[in-house]
Design an enzyme around this catalytic site. Structure first.
Site, PDB file in Angstrom:
ATOM      1  CE  LYS A 116      15.387  36.773 -33.022  1.00 54.02           C
ATOM      2  NZ  LYS A 116      15.037  38.182 -33.155  1.00 54.02           N
ATOM      3  CE  LYS A 205      10.257  29.201 -40.480  1.00 51.70           C
ATOM      4  NZ  LYS A 205      10.235  30.405 -39.719  1.00 51.70           N
ATOM      5  CE  LYS A 208      22.530  30.529 -44.595  1.00 55.76           C
ATOM      6  NZ  LYS A 208      23.449  31.359 -43.819  1.00 55.76           N
TER       7      LYS A 208
END
Ligand code: TRP
Length: 334
Positions: A116, A205, A208
């Protein structure tokens, strides 16, 4: 008083809507578990601030839509407690206390932190990003759950939550019981492929960020249009060309949803059927599968979801407040 075993889980409202991957990987499992356990089902909006602090209005909009998706998927607000994290301030208080007893080294070692950190960029990285798992520990331990149903990717966060709970208990006295990981048994379903492939023609996978999703709130027509454009065996130009179902997005999805997938795969392989037939049969089964979810979703208005979330916050707060009383007492903050 009866004390049913509680379980708790949550999703970040970083997306506007939940997709098939969210449903198969988590929600579907929660819907089954709510029959056995008292489920606390949270939309963790404060967590979304770790990556979306520039757009809190979007987080607020997403939170409501995701709560609607929870209900549409079959979470029953009469059985389960559906709530938004920021409506229950106890999460913030326990997070603060936990932040004082969590060594930095534990947080720096969390694998998702490094990832992240890179996405956010060093200059923009906020203090809250490092503390993400501390807030998650508060979410969980406030409800003293028997278990937490999550995907395997969350295992490090759950282990850290356990460590924080143990440390609290050691320092101030036993407040937090141990809890279990509840990992979905059906790992195949938990990895729903998206409708596309990467530059090397490999499936990836549903996410979004790849724009390869079917959303629970898509209409039947939108779903059909998306599936018609989905990635299939690139060398299968004609129906009679041999297919490679292992590398075809539509075949992989058929495997998850179609009772006849083995026949469909064999015919695809042998060139007895074409990609269009696979697509139209998949459109058929998937739309049928999603129909009850869509019908329930269409019936939930904004006022309904507000009422559900208000009731959910009250129920959650009731339990969380008791835990916080114990926490303050243990720490002599009374
Ligand atoms: N970190 C979780 C995720 O990204 C979301 C989450 C926050 C969560 N708090 C939680 C999950 C508590 C389970 C329990 O999926």
């Amino acid at each position: 008083m009866s004390d049913p075993k509680r379980i708790l889980s949550g999703m970040q409202p970083t997306n506007e809507r939940l997709h098939l991957g969210n449903y198969e990987g988590a929600l579907r499992n929660w819907v089954e578990l709510q029959e056995i356990y008292k489920l606390y089902c949270c939309v963790v909006d404060w967590h979304a601030l770790t990556t979306m602090a520039d757009d809190p209005a979007q987080i607020a909009r997403n939170s409501k839509e995701i709560a609607k998706d929870y209900i549409a998927a079959g979470i029953d607000p009469a059985k389960s407690t559906v709530f938004i994290q920021s409506h229950v301030k106890e999460h913030a208080e326990l997070h603060l206390i936990f932040s004082m007893i969590t060594p930095l080294g534990w947080l720096e070692r969390v694998p998702t932190y490094k990832e992240k950190q890179q996405t956010v960029g060093t200059e923009r990285e906020a203090y809250g990003l490092l503390g993400y798992p501390v807030l998650q520990a508060a979410d969980i331990l406030l409800y003293k759950p028997y278990g937490v149903p999550v995907g395997r990717d969350q295992a490090p966060h759950l282990e850290l939550s356990r460590e924080i709970g143990r440390r609290f208990n050691r320092l101030y006295g036993e407040v937090f019981p141990e809890f279990a990981n509840i990992i979905p048994e059906d790992e195949l379903r938990a990895k729903v492929p998206g409708l596309d492939a990467d530059d090397d023609g490999r499936l990836r996978k549903m996410s979004k960020s790849y724009d390869n999703c079917i959303y629970l709130s898509d209409t039947a027509d939108e779903t059909a249009a998306k599936i018609k454009g989905a990635f299939t065996t690139p060398t299968k130009m004609r129906k009679t060309d041999p297919g490679v179902p292992e590398g075809c997005a539509v075949c992989q999805l058929l495997r998850l949803y179609s009772p006849n997938w083995q026949i469909q795969w064999e015919e695809d392989r042998q060139g007895i059927r074409g990609c269009m037939q696979n697509k139209s049969e998949f459109i058929e089964v998937l739309n049928e599968h999603l129909r009850p979810i869509r019908e329930r979703r269409a019936a939930i208005g904004d006022a309904d979801i507000d009422a559900i979330l208000r009731k959910g916050a009250q129920e959650a707060r009731e339990f969380a407040a008791q835990t916080m009383d114990e926490v303050r007492l243990a720490m002599h903050f009374v």
